[in-house]
Design a protein around this motif. Structure first.
Motif, mmCIF file in Angstrom:
data_model
loop_
_atom_site.group_PDB
_atom_site.id
_atom_site.type_symbol
_atom_site.label_atom_id
_atom_site.label_comp_id
_atom_site.label_asym_id
_atom_site.label_seq_id
_atom_site.Cartn_x
_atom_site.Cartn_y
_atom_site.Cartn_z
ATOM 1 N N ILE A 57 11.776 37.174 -19.854
ATOM 2 C CA ILE A 57 12.852 36.492 -20.598
ATOM 3 C C ILE A 57 13.359 35.291 -19.792
ATOM 4 N N SER A 61 15.798 32.276 -26.205
ATOM 5 C CA SER A 61 14.842 31.763 -27.184
ATOM 6 C C SER A 61 15.510 30.901 -28.253
ATOM 7 N N ALA A 82 16.171 39.725 -27.434
ATOM 8 C CA ALA A 82 15.068 38.820 -27.102
ATOM 9 C C ALA A 82 13.724 39.538 -27.045
ATOM 10 N N ILE A 85 8.161 36.911 -23.402
ATOM 11 C CA ILE A 85 7.051 35.972 -23.579
ATOM 12 C C ILE A 85 5.728 36.582 -23.155
ATOM 13 N N HIS A 164 13.950 23.148 -20.597
ATOM 14 C CA HIS A 164 13.440 24.476 -20.932
ATOM 15 C C HIS A 164 14.306 25.576 -20.335
#
Length: 204
Positions: A57, A61, A82, A85, A164
């Protein structure tokens, strides 16, 4: 000064202290202590995975307003829901702020104290520290160093990485850190304030 990401080391040390005291095991799933976290593929994610930036995480997101970082309960709900990924422990990715919130919540649930209270009991009081704490009281804000962006403006891929992990530009992040609201909140991975001497005393 604000220690920013060096705050992660302090939160991590509090986690290791809990492990040393036999209150947790670093290889336990986070969901053992925070059941709400064990959904959407995170049931087996361990405390160690979060400490090692392998929790899956690395960021919140989707599109999110950085203002939400002032609302810890809202951040926690987003992290509980969440989806990782990658499978737990599989992929290393810098968890700029996300893991800190989960680890801070874990500390509070295990100890029954706030993160600030446990830090005070574990390190601030024994080491006689005046400032070393998450956030900064109103009476001390006139003494804190003001943060500035200097040098060349970040370009891709650096600017992309910043966007990001922080959800905004470096300029936005810098302005947010100078705001009183940033000093009022608790960000376990990013807003511990201390003097250079107190920081050295802790790490020594």
């Amino acid at each position: 000064v604000c220690l920013f990401s060096a705050s992660k080391a302090v939160t991590a040390m509090l986690i290791h202290k809990l492990d040393e005291e036999g209150l947790i095991d670093l290889l336990d799933p986070v969901s053992h202590y925070i059941p709400e976290y064990g959904v959407n593929g995170k049931r087996n994610a361990t405390i160690y995975h979060l400490l090692a930036h392998r929790g899956g995480i690395p960021k919140i997101s989707g599109d999110f307003d950085p203002e939400i970082l002032y609302d810890t309960p809202a951040v926690m709900q987003m992290l509980y829901k969440a989806e990782p990924i990658a499978p737990s422990g599989y992929r290393a990715a810098y968890h700029a702020i996300t893991a800190g919130y989960i680890l801070g919540e874990l500390i509070e649930r295990v100890t029954g104290m706030s993160l600030r209270e446990y830090l005070h009991q574990s390190f601030r009081a024994p080491l006689g520290m005046r400032y070393f704490d998450y956030g900064l009281p109103v009476q001390d804000r006139g003494e804190v160093a003001v943060n500035y962006c200097t040098g060349f403006k970040p370009l891709p891929p650096v600017s992309t990485f910043i966007q990001h992990v922080l959800g905004g530009s470096l300029e936005l992040a810098t302005n947010m850190t100078n705001a009183p609201r940033f000093m009022e909140t608790v960000c376990p991975a990013g807003n511990l304030y201390a003097t250079a001497e107190e920081t050295s005393r802790f790490f020594q």
